[in-house]
Design an enzyme around this catalytic site. Structure first.
Site, PDB file in Angstrom:
ATOM      1  NE  ARG A 171      -1.494   0.338   3.289  1.00  0.00           N
ATOM      2  CZ  ARG A 171      -0.523   0.512   3.932  1.00  0.00           C
ATOM      3  NH1 ARG A 171       0.111  -0.543   4.719  1.00  0.00           N
ATOM      4  NH2 ARG A 171       0.052   1.557   3.960  1.00  0.00           N
ATOM      5  NE  ARG A 175     -12.701   6.980  10.318  1.00  0.00           N
ATOM      6  CZ  ARG A 175     -11.760   7.481   9.677  1.00  0.00           C
ATOM      7  NH1 ARG A 175     -11.997   8.302   8.748  1.00  0.00           N
ATOM      8  NH2 ARG A 175     -10.668   7.090  10.188  1.00  0.00           N
ATOM      9  NE  ARG A 248       3.119  -1.923  -9.491  1.00  0.00           N
ATOM     10  CZ  ARG A 248       3.124  -1.970 -10.998  1.00  0.00           C
ATOM     11  NH1 ARG A 248       3.466  -2.935 -11.619  1.00  0.00           N
ATOM     12  NH2 ARG A 248       2.360  -0.978 -11.589  1.00  0.00           N
ATOM     13  NE  ARG A 279       0.540   8.135  -3.645  1.00  0.00           N
ATOM     14  CZ  ARG A 279       0.463   7.124  -2.619  1.00  0.00           C
ATOM     15  NH1 ARG A 279      -0.563   7.402  -1.988  1.00  0.00           N
ATOM     16  NH2 ARG A 279       1.430   6.581  -2.263  1.00  0.00           N
ATOM     17  CD  GLU A 299       3.014   7.833  -5.295  1.00  0.00           C
ATOM     18  OE1 GLU A 299       3.015   9.198  -4.813  1.00  0.00           O
ATOM     19  OE2 GLU A 299       3.207   6.972  -4.849  1.00  0.00           O
ATOM     20  CE1 TYR A 347       2.130  -0.308   1.849  1.00  0.00           C
ATOM     21  CE2 TYR A 347       0.109  -1.655   1.004  1.00  0.00           C
ATOM     22  CZ  TYR A 347       0.733  -0.489   0.925  1.00  0.00           C
ATOM     23  OH  TYR A 347       0.233   0.513   0.582  1.00  0.00           O
ATOM     24  CG  ASP A 349       1.845   1.860   7.726  1.00  0.00           C
ATOM     25  OD1 ASP A 349       2.063   2.031   6.245  1.00  0.00           O
ATOM     26  OD2 ASP A 349       0.471   1.526   7.929  1.00  0.00           O
TER      27      ASP A 349
HETATM   28  N1  UDP Z   1      -6.975   2.774  -2.827  1.00  0.00           N
HETATM   29  C1  UDP Z   1      -7.814   2.710  -3.705  1.00  0.00           C
HETATM   30  N2  UDP Z   1      -8.137   4.286  -3.942  1.00  0.00           N
HETATM   31  C2  UDP Z   1      -7.589   5.176  -3.489  1.00  0.00           C
HETATM   32  C3  UDP Z   1      -6.618   5.051  -2.468  1.00  0.00           C
HETATM   33  C4  UDP Z   1      -6.104   3.669  -2.078  1.00  0.00           C
HETATM   34  O1  UDP Z   1      -8.356   1.716  -4.299  1.00  0.00           O
HETATM   35  O2  UDP Z   1      -8.038   6.243  -3.920  1.00  0.00           O
HETATM   36  C5  UDP Z   1      -6.570   1.283  -2.600  1.00  0.00           C
HETATM   37  C6  UDP Z   1      -5.283   0.908  -3.258  1.00  0.00           C
HETATM   38  O3  UDP Z   1      -5.691  -0.647  -3.622  1.00  0.00           O
HETATM   39  C7  UDP Z   1      -4.135   1.096  -2.363  1.00  0.00           C
HETATM   40  C8  UDP Z   1      -4.705   0.577  -0.930  1.00  0.00           C
HETATM   41  O4  UDP Z   1      -5.994   1.235  -1.102  1.00  0.00           O
HETATM   42  O5  UDP Z   1      -2.960   0.184  -2.863  1.00  0.00           O
HETATM   43  C9  UDP Z   1      -3.826   1.287   0.068  1.00  0.00           C
HETATM   44  O6  UDP Z   1      -3.821   2.504   0.004  1.00  0.00           O
HETATM   45  P1  UDP Z   1      -2.760   3.469   0.877  1.00  0.00           P
HETATM   46  O7  UDP Z   1      -2.919   4.804   0.926  1.00  0.00           O
HETATM   47  O8  UDP Z   1      -2.601   2.793   2.185  1.00  0.00           O
HETATM   48  O9  UDP Z   1      -1.272   3.125  -0.103  1.00  0.00           O
HETATM   49  P2  UDP Z   1       0.202   3.742   0.350  1.00  0.00           P
HETATM   50  O10 UDP Z   1      -0.019   5.211   1.039  1.00  0.00           O
HETATM   51  O11 UDP Z   1       0.911   2.877   1.025  1.00  0.00           O
HETATM   52  O12 UDP Z   1       0.578   4.028  -0.973  1.00  0.00           O
END
Ligand code: UDP
Length: 364
Positions: A171, A175, A248, A279, A299, A347, A349
């Protein structure tokens, strides 16, 4: 029947569906078990700061049709998501890009970054990544995996990274340029006026009843519509008769602080295992707020149990297989159609939710 459609759930999927059907002259009734509309994109206005009550939502899409669609209901600001990752006392930019790599290794060129990553994964012998760990390692190497991915992912999913599907980490963009934009999509922003206002507009002129579950509603009123659009959990609909799908859940500790700016960014990820939350969201920064106070949400991620709010489907093989069983049941239904993140156990968006709802409308 009194209605053409009974829409169960007033989140984005249900609201788009009802809106479009009303436009086509159909009569819809929308019910929701919560006391408010909007599902998980619901925001609450606290003295001018819109608090994302069920987790941060940033709209992004590459689908021009979806972008035009959502822009009928709101104008979008120029917010670009650029989370910060905090590992102990080290700060990194996300997604994984040249800013991350130069901070991690003290280097400056893409060639140097690629060389380090290649050296780190040379001995691992990963060909086709089979799980999230192998996928992450093969993309960014061991340092980034250990500091920015492993702890965060295991907190968020409550599972070992080797037991999680590879697609979750895909996801995120990777880059070799200096670009902290978390998304690759062409269009991005936060709706001016908030998400709740969008749902209100979609549901204008449509009957909505809040605080009522599907089951209680049917017990009391019987069948009132030709068809049911069900956006709740598909396993719950079937009384878990094939088994319980795993989700979850997320819990937020929200706090108002009498200072203008707490963390200088909307999203800061705490990537080490030892910090219990994943976070901290500082809501005002999604809208460039200048209030003299601020609101933050820590969170916490947990395994879903009956009675909790489901947020994320755990799309590993075991659950996907179980979901297939439920999907087979669903295909035999003549009156009930399942939709949204919970109904389809995907999952999704927000843009994908809109796409799916519009597609359903046209197929009907
Ligand atoms: N992820 C990570 N470190 C980070 C942010 C994301 O390892 O700092 C990984 C983690 O496995 C997460 C996935 O990337 O479940 C997808 O993150 P995303 O931000 O898309 O999750 P959402 O915003 O849907 O909670």
């Amino acid at each position: 029947m009194k209605y053409d459609y009974l829409v169960v759930g007033s989140g984005l999927f249900g609201a788009v569906f009802a809106h479009e059907m009303k436009k086509r002259g159909k009569k819809c009734l929308v019910i929701d078990k919560r006391e408010h509309i909007g599902g998980n994109i619901y925001c609450e206005d606290v003295d001018g700061i819109r608090v994302h009550k069920y987790g941060a939502h940033i709209f992004h899409t590459s689908n021009r049709q979806v972008w035009d669609y959502i822009n009928q209901f709101a104008e979008f600001n120029h917010y670009v998501n650029s989370p910060i990752a905090k590992y102990r006392d080290e700060l990194y930019n996300l997604p994984f890009n040249m800013n991350t790599f130069s901070k991690m290794w003290g280097i400056s060129t893409p060639g140097e970054a690629q060389e380090i990553i290649a050296a780190q994964i040379a001995d691992l012998g990963i060909r086709e990544p089979q799980n999230l760990e192998e996928q992450a390692l093969s993309l960014v190497g061991t340092d980034v995996y250990q500091k920015l991915i492993k702890g965060y992912t295991e907190k968020q999913w409550g599972r070992d990274c080797r037991e999680l599907p590879a697609f979750i980490i895909k996801r995120l963009p990777l880059r070799f340029i200096y670009d902290n934009n978390y998304f690759n999509d062409r269009y991005q922003g936060i709706p001016v006026g908030g998400y709740t206002r969008i749902i209100e507009k979609m549901l204008e002129g449509i009957e909505v009843r809040l605080g009522v579950t599907y089951r209680a509603f049917v017990e009391k009123n019987g069948e009132v519509a030709d068809r049911v659009i069900y956006t709740g959990m598909i396993d719950e609909y079937y009384d878990y008769k094939l088994g319980v799908l795993e989700y979850r859940s997320v819990r937020f500790e929200t706090e108002r602080l009498e200072m203008e700016n707490y963390q200088g960014n909307a999203v800061v990820n705490y990537t080490e295992r030892e910090v219990p939350y994943t976070r901290i969201i500082e809501h005002k920064h999604f809208e460039f707020g200048r209030q003299p106070f601020t609101i933050i949400s820590r969170e916490y991620s947990s395994e879903w149990r009956k009675g909790d709010e489901p947020y994320y489907p755990v799309n590993n093989d075991k659950n996907n297989e179980l979901f297939e069983g439920y999907r087979n049941l669903a295909e035999k239904e003549s009156r009930v159609i399942f939709g949204g993140r919970l109904g389809n156990y995907k999952y999704y968006d927000m843009d994908k939710v809109i796409e799916a709802a519009l597609q359903l409308v046209s197929s009907l």
